[in-house]
Design a protein around this motif. Sequence first.
Motif, PDB file in Angstrom:
ATOM      1  N   GLY A   1     -17.081  14.478  13.290  1.00 22.80           N
ATOM      2  CA  GLY A   1     -17.749  15.283  12.272  1.00 22.80           C
ATOM      3  C   GLY A   1     -17.046  16.598  12.011  1.00 22.80           C
ATOM      4  O   GLY A   1     -15.817  16.693  11.998  1.00 22.80           O
ATOM      5  N   ASP A   2     -17.826  17.649  11.819  1.00 22.98           N
ATOM      6  CA  ASP A   2     -17.280  18.953  11.448  1.00 22.98           C
ATOM      7  C   ASP A   2     -16.684  19.716  12.617  1.00 22.98           C
ATOM      8  O   ASP A   2     -16.240  20.849  12.456  1.00 22.98           O
ATOM      9  CB  ASP A   2     -18.371  19.798  10.776  1.00 22.98           C
ATOM     10  N   VAL A   3     -16.654  19.100  13.795  1.00 24.30           N
ATOM     11  CA  VAL A   3     -15.987  19.712  14.935  1.00 24.30           C
ATOM     12  C   VAL A   3     -14.460  19.577  14.800  1.00 24.30           C
ATOM     13  O   VAL A   3     -13.713  20.309  15.428  1.00 24.30           O
ATOM     14  CB  VAL A   3     -16.491  19.074  16.250  1.00 24.30           C
ATOM     15  N   VAL A   4     -14.002  18.668  13.948  1.00 26.24           N
ATOM     16  CA  VAL A   4     -12.567  18.483  13.737  1.00 26.24           C
ATOM     17  C   VAL A   4     -12.083  19.464  12.674  1.00 26.24           C
ATOM     18  O   VAL A   4     -12.585  19.499  11.560  1.00 26.24           O
ATOM     19  CB  VAL A   4     -12.248  17.049  13.295  1.00 26.24           C
ATOM     20  N   GLU A   5     -11.090  20.261  13.040  1.00 24.81           N
ATOM     21  CA  GLU A   5     -10.531  21.242  12.118  1.00 24.81           C
ATOM     22  C   GLU A   5      -9.296  20.715  11.399  1.00 24.81           C
ATOM     23  O   GLU A   5      -9.064  21.027  10.222  1.00 24.81           O
ATOM     24  CB  GLU A   5     -10.159  22.510  12.890  1.00 24.81           C
ATOM     25  N   ASP A   6      -8.492  19.905  12.094  1.00 31.96           N
ATOM     26  CA  ASP A   6      -7.229  19.493  11.508  1.00 31.96           C
ATOM     27  C   ASP A   6      -6.736  18.219  12.184  1.00 31.96           C
ATOM     28  O   ASP A   6      -6.895  18.049  13.401  1.00 31.96           O
ATOM     29  CB  ASP A   6      -6.183  20.610  11.680  1.00 31.96           C
ATOM     30  N   VAL A   7      -6.165  17.320  11.379  1.00 37.91           N
ATOM     31  CA  VAL A   7      -5.505  16.123  11.899  1.00 37.91           C
ATOM     32  C   VAL A   7      -4.182  15.999  11.167  1.00 37.91           C
ATOM     33  O   VAL A   7      -4.154  15.989   9.935  1.00 37.91           O
ATOM     34  CB  VAL A   7      -6.347  14.849  11.675  1.00 37.91           C
ATOM     35  N   ARG A   8      -3.089  15.890  11.937  1.00 34.64           N
ATOM     36  CA  ARG A   8      -1.814  15.716  11.259  1.00 34.64           C
ATOM     37  C   ARG A   8      -0.864  14.865  12.088  1.00 34.64           C
ATOM     38  O   ARG A   8      -0.915  14.851  13.314  1.00 34.64           O
ATOM     39  CB  ARG A   8      -1.160  17.052  10.938  1.00 34.64           C
ATOM     40  N   LEU A   9      -0.012  14.152  11.376  1.00 31.82           N
ATOM     41  CA  LEU A   9       1.012  13.330  12.012  1.00 31.82           C
ATOM     42  C   LEU A   9       2.097  14.241  12.574  1.00 31.82           C
ATOM     43  O   LEU A   9       2.673  15.051  11.844  1.00 31.82           O
ATOM     44  CB  LEU A   9       1.607  12.361  10.992  1.00 31.82           C
ATOM     45  N   VAL A  10       2.391  14.122  13.879  1.00 33.87           N
ATOM     46  CA  VAL A  10       3.404  14.977  14.494  1.00 33.87           C
ATOM     47  C   VAL A  10       4.635  14.193  14.937  1.00 33.87           C
ATOM     48  O   VAL A  10       5.678  14.774  15.206  1.00 33.87           O
ATOM     49  CB  VAL A  10       2.827  15.756  15.692  1.00 33.87           C
ATOM     50  N   ASP A  11       4.509  12.855  14.977  1.00 30.18           N
ATOM     51  CA  ASP A  11       5.676  12.072  15.374  1.00 30.18           C
ATOM     52  C   ASP A  11       5.458  10.614  14.974  1.00 30.18           C
ATOM     53  O   ASP A  11       4.322  10.125  14.955  1.00 30.18           O
ATOM     54  CB  ASP A  11       5.898  12.157  16.894  1.00 30.18           C
ATOM     55  N   GLU A  12       6.544   9.933  14.632  1.00 32.67           N
ATOM     56  CA  GLU A  12       6.498   8.497  14.392  1.00 32.67           C
ATOM     57  C   GLU A  12       7.819   7.894  14.847  1.00 32.67           C
ATOM     58  O   GLU A  12       8.869   8.532  14.802  1.00 32.67           O
ATOM     59  CB  GLU A  12       6.215   8.180  12.926  1.00 32.67           C
ATOM     60  N   PHE A  13       7.741   6.639  15.287  1.00 34.52           N
ATOM     61  CA  PHE A  13       8.900   6.009  15.904  1.00 34.52           C
ATOM     62  C   PHE A  13       8.846   4.517  15.627  1.00 34.52           C
ATOM     63  O   PHE A  13       7.788   3.890  15.727  1.00 34.52           O
ATOM     64  CB  PHE A  13       8.871   6.273  17.422  1.00 34.52           C
ATOM     65  N   THR A  14       9.988   3.938  15.238  1.00 31.63           N
ATOM     66  CA  THR A  14      10.094   2.499  15.041  1.00 31.63           C
ATOM     67  C   THR A  14      10.996   1.908  16.117  1.00 31.63           C
ATOM     68  O   THR A  14      12.146   2.342  16.285  1.00 31.63           O
ATOM     69  CB  THR A  14      10.660   2.181  13.648  1.00 31.63           C
ATOM     70  N   HIS A  15      10.460   0.950  16.858  1.00 30.50           N
ATOM     71  CA  HIS A  15      11.222   0.350  17.953  1.00 30.50           C
ATOM     72  C   HIS A  15      12.430  -0.387  17.378  1.00 30.50           C
ATOM     73  O   HIS A  15      12.282  -1.236  16.480  1.00 30.50           O
ATOM     74  CB  HIS A  15      10.332  -0.613  18.741  1.00 30.50           C
TER      75      HIS A  15
END
Length: 491
Positions: A431-445
């Motif tokens: 809910g409103d307890v979340v301030e921010d969500v963002r992708l910080v890393d991605e990797f393809t095997h």
Amino acid sequence: MWGSRLTTPCIQARRAIGSFANSTKGCSPAPLPRIRNRRVTPAVQYRANSSSTTINGTTYKTDSWFNVPQNVIEKVPRRLHLQKDHPVYITRQIIESVFPAPTYKYHNTFNPVVTTHQNFDSLGFPEDHPGRAKSDTYYINSETLLRTHTSAHQADVFRANLSDGYLISADVYRRDEVDKSHYPIFHQMEGARSWDRANAANGGDIAAAIWADLEKLPKHDIEVQDPNPPFHEERNPRQADHHSPAEAEALAAHLKRSLELMVVEIFSRAKAAAKRADPNFVDEPLQVRWVEAYFPFTSPSWELEVYYSGDWLEVLGCGVVKQDIYINAGVPNQLGWAFGIGLDRIAMLLFQIPDIRLFWSQDKRFLKQFKGVSDDLSLLKRFVPFSRYPACAKDVSFWLKPISAAGGNTKANVHDFHENDVMEIVRSVAGDVVEDVRLVDEFTHPKTGRKSMCYRIIYRSLERTLTNAETNDLHDKVNAALVEKLGVEIR
């Protein structure tokens, strides 16, 4: 969909993920334990297994398209634009003052549940428009949804033909990212002004009638940058089958003067509030500029930008209404202009509110700061933060399902992973307890082709300090929901 919302530099929340470690007081990003083989009660409830859902007291049939989470349904009755002394209400009130009755009629109570025809088809949205996707829109069933913009009511209001102009203010709904400037529910205002060829004097000279109405509007002395012609046959075309060059020019002039006057009203009040908060506030001359744009339901089209506090801010989108909308509404003799503006966006600027979640707070420390402003707009002042509670950052890393295209499957017609699904799950759990969500890393095997994603979630309550135990419990539930809903494998 009048452009994007809450994206301008002045009011967009400043993201400084790297600085959270210094403010979390012992709560820091850490790899999460695997939760496979753990029995967890599903945290996200769409009630997709039910044949119906109830929204604001009305029951609707659902089908496989249903994707509205309960936390969104519960907020539908709130209608912040109708709550006296709320910043969104006050902002609506200020804008309405520029478009007086009886020329303009105000519509503020339309039902947020609309048909796909109202929301998309009536406005000329193509079948493959991304706004129609389940990743962007809250569907109740394949033919019914929560409106994504106030334009969903445009054709109906034109058809009713109750006034020369109108303003529609409403709550609108979109699946979107999670940060300080985005929320699944926000508020828009749609405005339009029309003229009827049958009522034009001088032998039906509608352009002359529009110019005559323009002369009745107040004048202003702000600097306006408008280097482009009223229309351009390639970049920003008039509707040559319906409007003469003289008519297109007159419509553009009336639209621009009307909206410039609205900007003067809004930003004059913003400057007055800034001076009350800071006697040393530097009052720069107000400047606006018109930028050519594209919208599916207007042509020619523009965006209006305002130079304020050192930045050019995109304030609204507008244009000459596509004639097919009038024709399909049963009023083919009419022509006119329309605009759309984000009320939350303007309220954040007016009151200097740093986090869009605050609009939904029922904390008296927030609400009391605006008491009495609706009755006396001269009392408008900037928001004063009442606290700053520590943030807690948690990372979650997972492998995507190999059966998805994003997960490495190159076969046709596989279901793609969409980031909005992650955002929706996190918001539905925490809910409103979340301030921010963002992708910080991605990797393809390199061997398997499988894709790994790592998201950083910032937990911060607006009203109190969260304990580590609370945050860990929420984060475990987020992980469980990601596994259940998306079929990912937690790393």
